[in-house]
Design a protein around this motif. Structure first.
Motif, PDB file in Angstrom:
ATOM      1  N   PRO A 141       0.815  -1.232   0.000  1.00  0.00           N
ATOM      2  CA  PRO A 141       0.000   0.000   0.000  1.00  0.00           C
ATOM      3  C   PRO A 141       0.838   1.266   0.000  1.00  0.00           C
ATOM      4  N   ALA A 142       1.979   1.247   0.692  1.00  0.00           N
ATOM      5  CA  ALA A 142       2.790   2.450   0.778  1.00  0.00           C
ATOM      6  C   ALA A 142       3.358   2.847  -0.581  1.00  0.00           C
ATOM      7  N   ALA A 143       3.713   1.849  -1.409  1.00  0.00           N
ATOM      8  CA  ALA A 143       4.374   2.157  -2.683  1.00  0.00           C
ATOM      9  C   ALA A 143       3.419   2.164  -3.864  1.00  0.00           C
ATOM     10  N   TYR A 150      12.597  18.693  -2.834  1.00  0.00           N
ATOM     11  CA  TYR A 150      11.181  18.865  -3.164  1.00  0.00           C
ATOM     12  C   TYR A 150      10.568  17.521  -3.588  1.00  0.00           C
ATOM     13  N   ARG A 151      11.293  16.806  -4.466  1.00  0.00           N
ATOM     14  CA  ARG A 151      10.764  15.525  -4.953  1.00  0.00           C
ATOM     15  C   ARG A 151      10.648  14.509  -3.817  1.00  0.00           C
ATOM     16  N   LEU A 152      11.627  14.476  -2.937  1.00  0.00           N
ATOM     17  CA  LEU A 152      11.571  13.529  -1.829  1.00  0.00           C
ATOM     18  C   LEU A 152      10.405  13.849  -0.897  1.00  0.00           C
ATOM     19  N   GLY A 153      10.116  15.152  -0.756  1.00  0.00           N
ATOM     20  CA  GLY A 153       8.945  15.535   0.024  1.00  0.00           C
ATOM     21  C   GLY A 153       7.665  15.011  -0.604  1.00  0.00           C
ATOM     22  N   ARG A 154       7.584  15.077  -1.940  1.00  0.00           N
ATOM     23  CA  ARG A 154       6.410  14.550  -2.640  1.00  0.00           C
ATOM     24  C   ARG A 154       6.325  13.030  -2.469  1.00  0.00           C
ATOM     25  N   THR A 169       3.578   8.267  -0.248  1.00  0.00           N
ATOM     26  CA  THR A 169       3.758   6.952   0.380  1.00  0.00           C
ATOM     27  C   THR A 169       3.374   6.922   1.851  1.00  0.00           C
ATOM     28  N   GLY A 170       3.373   8.092   2.509  1.00  0.00           N
ATOM     29  CA  GLY A 170       3.153   8.125   3.950  1.00  0.00           C
ATOM     30  C   GLY A 170       4.359   7.613   4.727  1.00  0.00           C
ATOM     31  N   LEU A 171       5.515   7.507   4.082  1.00  0.00           N
ATOM     32  CA  LEU A 171       6.731   7.017   4.729  1.00  0.00           C
ATOM     33  C   LEU A 171       7.626   8.172   5.130  1.00  0.00           C
ATOM     34  N   ASP A 172       8.445   7.962   6.139  1.00  0.00           N
ATOM     35  CA  ASP A 172       9.413   8.944   6.609  1.00  0.00           C
ATOM     36  C   ASP A 172      10.788   8.508   6.121  1.00  0.00           C
ATOM     37  N   LEU A 173      11.354   9.226   5.165  1.00  0.00           N
ATOM     38  CA  LEU A 173      12.627   8.831   4.594  1.00  0.00           C
ATOM     39  C   LEU A 173      13.805   9.100   5.522  1.00  0.00           C
TER      40      LEU A 173
END
Length: 424
Positions: free
Chosen positions: A349-351, A392-396, A401-405
Motif C-alpha cells: 500500500p505504501a508504494a 522537493y521531490r523527496l517531500g512529494r 507513500t506516507g513514509l518517513d525517509l
C-alpha cells in the motif's frame, strides 16, 4: 572420451609429422598434440592462446571462418597473416559427421617453398577426422538425450519426487555426475532445444508460467507468461573457471536472437514502449533475452537450488541492464533476496501510488536517492538536478507513500518495493 580424442589427435600428428590441435565448432580446444619444435614461428600467438586458454577469440574465429572451413569437406589451406597473430599458415581438416561440421583439426603448414603433407597422408588424416566427428556427434547427442532427465529435476516438486529425479540424472551422467557444474537459465527462449551447446552435460527447454521465484525445482520461477527458458547444465573444470561457461552462454543468445525477433517483432517493441511509462521499467523492455548463471555446484544434490539462482540472475538482468545480458548470481546484489519473494507483483500500500506511471520520475528519484545511501549530494549529481529539486521531490514521495525517509525501516521498505517492482 577425452582420451579417445587425444589418441586420434596424436594419430593425425604422426601421419602428417606435425603437432595437431582439435577444436569443436565453437573453437574451444579439446585436445592438442605434443610440441617439441625449436621453431619460434610454430607457436604463434593464436596457437599459444588457444592452448593456454582453451579457446580462440571471436576475431580469430571470424577470420578463419572467412576461408569457408565450415562448408569445406576436405583440407583447407589458410595463409599466414602476421597482422592477425598468425605467423605460420594453417591446414584445417574439417571434422564432419553426416554432413554437419562438428569441429576442426588444425596443423601448421610448411613454410613457403617447402613441400607440405602428401595427398595420401592428408587423405588418411581426413579418415581419422571423420572418426573424431562420430565421437563429437555422439557426445552432443548424449547431452541432448539427457533433456528428459534434466527437465524432470527442474520441474519436480520438493521431497522424494525431486530426489528421484536427481538420482536418475546422476545415473544417466555416470562419473560426470559427481563433477563440477553450473546451471544456466536463458529466457525467453524462442525455439527448440539446440543440437549442441559446448561444454554442456545436459540441455532442455522448460516452460515458464511467469512471475517470481517458486518452490525449488519449480519451472515457473521466471519469464513471461507462457514463455520458455533454455536450461543448460555446464561442465566446469574448477570453481574459478567460469569464463568458458559464460562464453558458451553468450554464444547461445545471438543464435536465438533472430527467431525471437521474427516471432515477437512489433509486439516486443510495443511492450517496451508501454513499459517506458512505468516507474520501474527498463529502457529495453521486459522481454529482452537474458541469461543467468548460478554458482558452481559439485554433484547434483544442489542442482534445484542452483537452478533457482540461475533463474534469479536472469530476472535480475532484465530488471537491471547494468548486470549485462548474462548475469552471475553472485553479482546481482540485493536481487538474490528479492528474487526469492512471492511471485505475485509487488502491491504494498505504501508504494502503490508511487509506482503508478504518472509518478515515474518521482519513483526514479527515490530509487537513486536510496541507491546512494541517502546522500543528497551524490543523488542530486546522479540525477543531474539541484539539491533543492531533490528535496522537493523527496517531500512529494513522502506525501504519496506516507513514509518517513529519515526512518531506516521506512527507507528499507520503499527500497525493497522499488527494486522488487522491477522483477515483477
Amino acid at each position: 572420451m577425452k582420451g579417445d580424442y587425444q589418441d586420434l589427435v596424436d594419430e593425425i600428428s604422426a601421419l602428417l609429422g606435425a603437432p595437431a590441435t582439435l577444436e569443436n565448432r565453437d573453437f574451444r580446444l579439446i585436445a592438442f598434440g605434443a610440441h617439441d619444435s625449436d621453431d619460434d614461428l610454430a607457436m604463434d600467438p593464436v596457437r599459444t592462446r588457444s592452448i593456454l586458454t582453451r579457446q580462440s577469440t571471436a576475431a580469430v574465429r571470424s577470420w578463419f571462418e572467412g576461408f569457408g572451413i565450415a562448408r569445406a569437406t576436405g583440407p583447407v589451406r589458410i595463409p599466414a597473416a602476421p597482422e592477425a597473430g598468425v605467423y605460420r599458415g594453417r591446414i584445417c581438416l574439417p571434422v564432419r559427421h553426416r554432413g554437419i561440421v562438428q569441429g576442426y583439426v588444425w596443423l601448421l603448414d610448411q613454410e613457403p617453398g617447402k613441400p607440405g603433407p602428401d595427398p595420401a597422408a592428408l587423405a588418411a588424416a581426413m579418415e581419422v577426422a571423420q572418426r573424431i566427428g562420430v565421437l563429437l556427434a555422439e557426445e552432443a547427442k548424449a547431452g541432448a538425450d539427457l533433456s528428459r532427465e534434466f527437465q524432470a529435476v527442474l520441474t519436480a516438486g520438493r521431497g522424494w519426487p525431486q530426489d528421484m529425479a536427481v538420482a536418475a540424472l546422476r545415473a544417466a551422467l555416470g562419473p560426470d555426475g559427481d563433477g563440477l557444474h553450473a546451471a544456466v537459465c536463458v529466457s525467453p527462449w524462442p525455439g527448440e532445444t539446440p543440437a549442441t551447446v559446448p561444454g554442456a552435460a545436459a540441455v532442455c527447454v522448460v516452460p515458464l508460467r511467469g512471475g517470481g521465484a517458486g518452490e525449488p525445482g519449480d519451472a515457473s520461477a521466471a519469464g513471461p507468461a507462457g514463455g520458455l527458458a533454455l536450461a543448460v547444465l555446464l561442465r566446469l573444470r574448477s570453481t574459478d573457471a567460469l569464463a568458458p561457461a559464460l562464453t558458451a552462454v553468450a554464444r547461445l543468445m545471438p543464435r536465438a536472437a533472430e527467431p525471437a525477433a521474427a516471432a515477437t517483432g512489433s509486439r516486443a517493441r510495443a511492450a517496451a514502449g508501454a513499459s517506458a511509462g512505468a516507474g520501474s521499467a527498463t529502457a529495453t523492455g521486459p522481454h529482452r533475452m537474458t541469461a543467468g548463471v548460478a554458482d558452481p555446484v559439485r554433484g547434483l544434490a544442489e542442482l534445484p537450488a542452483a537452478w533457482e539462482q540461475a533463474v534469479a540472475a536472469s530476472r535480475a538482468a532484465v530488471a537491471e541492464p547494468r548486470f549485462g545480458p548474462v548475469a552471475q548470481w553472485s553479482q546481482i546484489g540485493p536481487y538474490r533476496l528479492l528474487a526469492s519473494l512471492a511471485s505475485d507483483p509487488v502491491d504494498d500500500p505504501a508504494a502503490r501510488t508511487l509506482l503508478a506511471p504518472a509518478h515515474r520520475e518521482l519513483a526514479r528519484t527515490a530509487e537513486v536517492f536510496l541507491d546512494c545511501a541517502g546522500q543528497a549530494g551524490r543523488a542530486a549529481a546522479a540525477l543531474g538536478i539541484h539539491r533543492q529539486t531533490l528535496y522537493y521531490r523527496l517531500g512529494r514521495v513522502e506525501q504519496l507513500t506516507g513514509l518517513d525517509l529519515d526512518a531506516g525501516e521506512d527507507r528499507l521498505l520503499l527500497h525493497m518495493a522499488l527494486k522488487a517492482s522491477r522483477l515483477a
